[in-house]
Design a protein around this motif. Structure first.
Motif, short mmCIF file in Angstrom:
data_model
loop_
_atom_site.label_atom_id
_atom_site.label_comp_id
_atom_site.label_asym_id
_atom_site.label_seq_id
_atom_site.Cartn_x
_atom_site.Cartn_y
_atom_site.Cartn_z
N PRO A 243 0.63 -1.14 0.02
CA PRO A 243 0.04 -0.03 -0.07
C PRO A 243 0.80 1.39 -0.04
O PRO A 243 0.73 2.01 1.05
CB PRO A 243 -0.77 -0.14 1.36
CG PRO A 243 0.19 -1.04 2.25
CD PRO A 243 0.89 -1.77 1.40
N THR A 244 1.58 1.53 -1.25
CA THR A 244 2.53 2.69 -1.06
C THR A 244 1.65 4.05 -0.98
O THR A 244 2.03 4.98 -0.43
CB THR A 244 3.42 2.94 -2.32
OG1 THR A 244 2.73 2.64 -3.52
CG2 THR A 244 4.19 1.30 -2.33
N ARG A 245 0.62 4.14 -1.72
CA ARG A 245 -0.06 5.32 -1.76
C ARG A 245 -0.65 5.79 -0.21
O ARG A 245 -0.75 6.89 0.17
CB ARG A 245 -1.19 5.48 -2.66
CG ARG A 245 -0.80 5.59 -4.14
CD ARG A 245 -1.94 5.90 -4.93
NE ARG A 245 -2.38 7.55 -5.01
CZ ARG A 245 -3.40 8.07 -4.81
NH1 ARG A 245 -4.67 7.26 -5.19
NH2 ARG A 245 -3.64 9.41 -4.71
N ALA A 246 -0.95 4.75 0.41
CA ALA A 246 -1.22 5.18 1.88
C ALA A 246 -0.37 5.78 2.61
O ALA A 246 -0.59 6.26 3.75
CB ALA A 246 -1.90 3.89 2.68
N ASP A 247 0.89 5.51 2.26
CA ASP A 247 2.10 6.20 3.12
C ASP A 247 2.22 7.47 2.74
O ASP A 247 3.40 8.05 3.15
CB ASP A 247 3.47 5.21 2.78
CG ASP A 247 3.12 3.87 3.47
OD1 ASP A 247 2.43 3.87 4.45
OD2 ASP A 247 3.94 3.09 3.01
N ARG A 248 1.66 8.14 1.74
CA ARG A 248 1.86 9.68 1.37
C ARG A 248 1.87 10.55 2.83
O ARG A 248 1.07 10.50 3.44
CB ARG A 248 0.96 10.19 0.27
CG ARG A 248 0.95 9.37 -0.92
CD ARG A 248 -0.04 9.86 -2.28
NE ARG A 248 0.16 11.14 -2.33
CZ ARG A 248 -0.88 12.17 -1.97
NH1 ARG A 248 -1.99 11.87 -1.47
NH2 ARG A 248 -0.62 13.30 -2.52
N ARG A 249 2.54 11.58 2.47
CA ARG A 249 2.53 12.64 3.69
C ARG A 249 2.45 14.03 3.04
O ARG A 249 3.46 14.96 2.81
CB ARG A 249 3.65 12.66 4.39
CG ARG A 249 3.88 11.43 5.43
CD ARG A 249 5.32 11.60 6.17
NE ARG A 249 4.96 12.60 6.97
CZ ARG A 249 6.00 13.04 7.66
NH1 ARG A 249 7.38 12.55 7.46
NH2 ARG A 249 5.96 14.20 8.76
N PRO A 250 1.40 14.46 2.29
CA PRO A 250 0.95 15.59 1.47
C PRO A 250 1.20 16.83 2.35
O PRO A 250 1.51 17.98 1.78
CB PRO A 250 -0.29 15.24 0.93
CG PRO A 250 -1.03 14.38 2.16
CD PRO A 250 0.22 13.72 2.29
N GLU A 251 1.18 16.77 3.65
CA GLU A 251 1.37 17.99 4.58
C GLU A 251 2.72 18.36 4.25
O GLU A 251 3.17 19.64 4.55
CB GLU A 251 1.08 17.67 5.85
CG GLU A 251 1.80 16.80 6.65
CD GLU A 251 1.58 15.32 6.55
OE1 GLU A 251 2.31 14.45 7.06
OE2 GLU A 251 0.67 14.72 5.68
N VAL A 252 3.58 17.54 3.89
CA VAL A 252 4.98 18.12 3.96
C VAL A 252 5.55 18.35 2.44
O VAL A 252 6.55 18.88 2.13
CB VAL A 252 5.96 17.14 4.68
CG1 VAL A 252 5.95 17.10 5.92
CG2 VAL A 252 6.11 16.11 3.98
N TYR A 253 4.69 17.98 1.54
CA TYR A 253 4.98 18.26 0.12
C TYR A 253 4.65 19.76 -0.28
O TYR A 253 3.81 19.73 -1.24
CB TYR A 253 4.06 17.34 -0.74
CG TYR A 253 4.35 15.86 -0.54
CD1 TYR A 253 5.36 15.30 0.46
CD2 TYR A 253 3.34 14.81 -0.68
CE1 TYR A 253 5.47 13.86 0.51
CE2 TYR A 253 3.43 13.69 -0.48
CZ TYR A 253 4.53 13.04 0.26
OH TYR A 253 4.65 11.60 0.50
#
Length: 260
Positions: A243-253
């Protein structure tokens, strides 16, 4: 799910001739048992800057494809142009097998290199919709180069449809980016391109589909169309295990300045 990928050789700015070609392709797709058929960007005209000439004034393209969708009981995705304001809008419309509109996406990224922003205004809304239990996304051509908009689709996205007029001279980018978006999004990506020659540019048979693992889907040939099949459950199983997409951290992008 079975999808017909067209390799339409668009007759330049000739809606009448292209309507007949599309009817033939839809008829074949229905005979082959396809659930849906996808046509390239600006389906009935080619990638033209003559907005005043090619625009749909009375939703005639939607009416035309809606009638065929109902007649042949098949979902249809196609491109068309409107010009309600000073500039035009480049659309991707997706109809279900009853001819009802499920999505009417406006291309977010006009192609600056080709002069598109001079006559077309970019849309402002990412397109996500549900078709026969599938969570779908829709994009057009140059959008493929901007992974940020793809990442804004829901985690549950099963398949992304992208229609294009992508020149033969940049096909290496076309295949690479389709594959990359499939891997990044962990979903199926189906890209449909035109063929032939239009306004001095050459287009090759290059419609293609990729799995969530980045593998090109096996194609079955008809007389005119190519067909691919895919399974939502296979995607769900793959994502469950990886589940790679679940590991996204958009708050720091966020954008950063280069320290000098």
């Amino acid at each position: 799910m079975k999808i017909a990928m067209t390799d339409l050789d668009i007759v330049w700015e000739d809606k009448k001739a292209n309507r007949e070609r599309c009817r033939i392709l839809i008829e074949e797709a229905a005979e082959k048992g396809a659930d849906g058929i996808l046509f390239p960007e600006m389906t009935l005209t080619g990638f033209s800057m003559a907005v005043e000439k090619i625009q749909d004034r009375d939703r005639e393209s939607i009416s035309f494809f809606s009638e065929l969708a109902k007649r042949y009981r098949i979902a249809v995705g196609f491109g068309y142009v409107t010009a309600e304001e000073e500039k035009g809008k480049n659309h991707f419309c997706f109809l279900d097998a009853q001819g009802e509109i499920l999505a009417d996406y406006e291309k977010i990224h006009p192609f600056t290199y080709g002069g598109e922003p001079d006559v077309y205004e970019g849309g402002n809304t990412i397109c996500a919709f549900v078709w026969r239990g599938l969570n779908c996304g829709a994009f057009i051509c140059y959008d493929l180069r901007f992974p940020e908009v793809f990442q804004q689709l829901p985690l549950e996205t099963d398949v992304i449809f992208l229609i294009a007029n992508w020149p033969e001279s940049r096909l290496e980018h076309w295949y690479t980016l389709l594959k990359a978006r499939a891997i990044e999004m962990q979903c199926y990506v189906i890209g449909v391109n035109r063929t032939g020659e239009g306004d001095g540019l050459n287009y090759a048979k290059s419609s293609a589909a990729f799995s969530p693992e980045g593998e090109r889907l096996k194609e079955m040939w008809g007389k005119e169309n190519r067909y691919v099949e895919f399974d939502k459950n296979s995607r769900l199983e793959y994502v469950k295990n990886f589940p790679t997409r679940a590991d996204r951290r958009p708050e720091v992008y966020t954008s950063q300045s280069i320290k000098k």
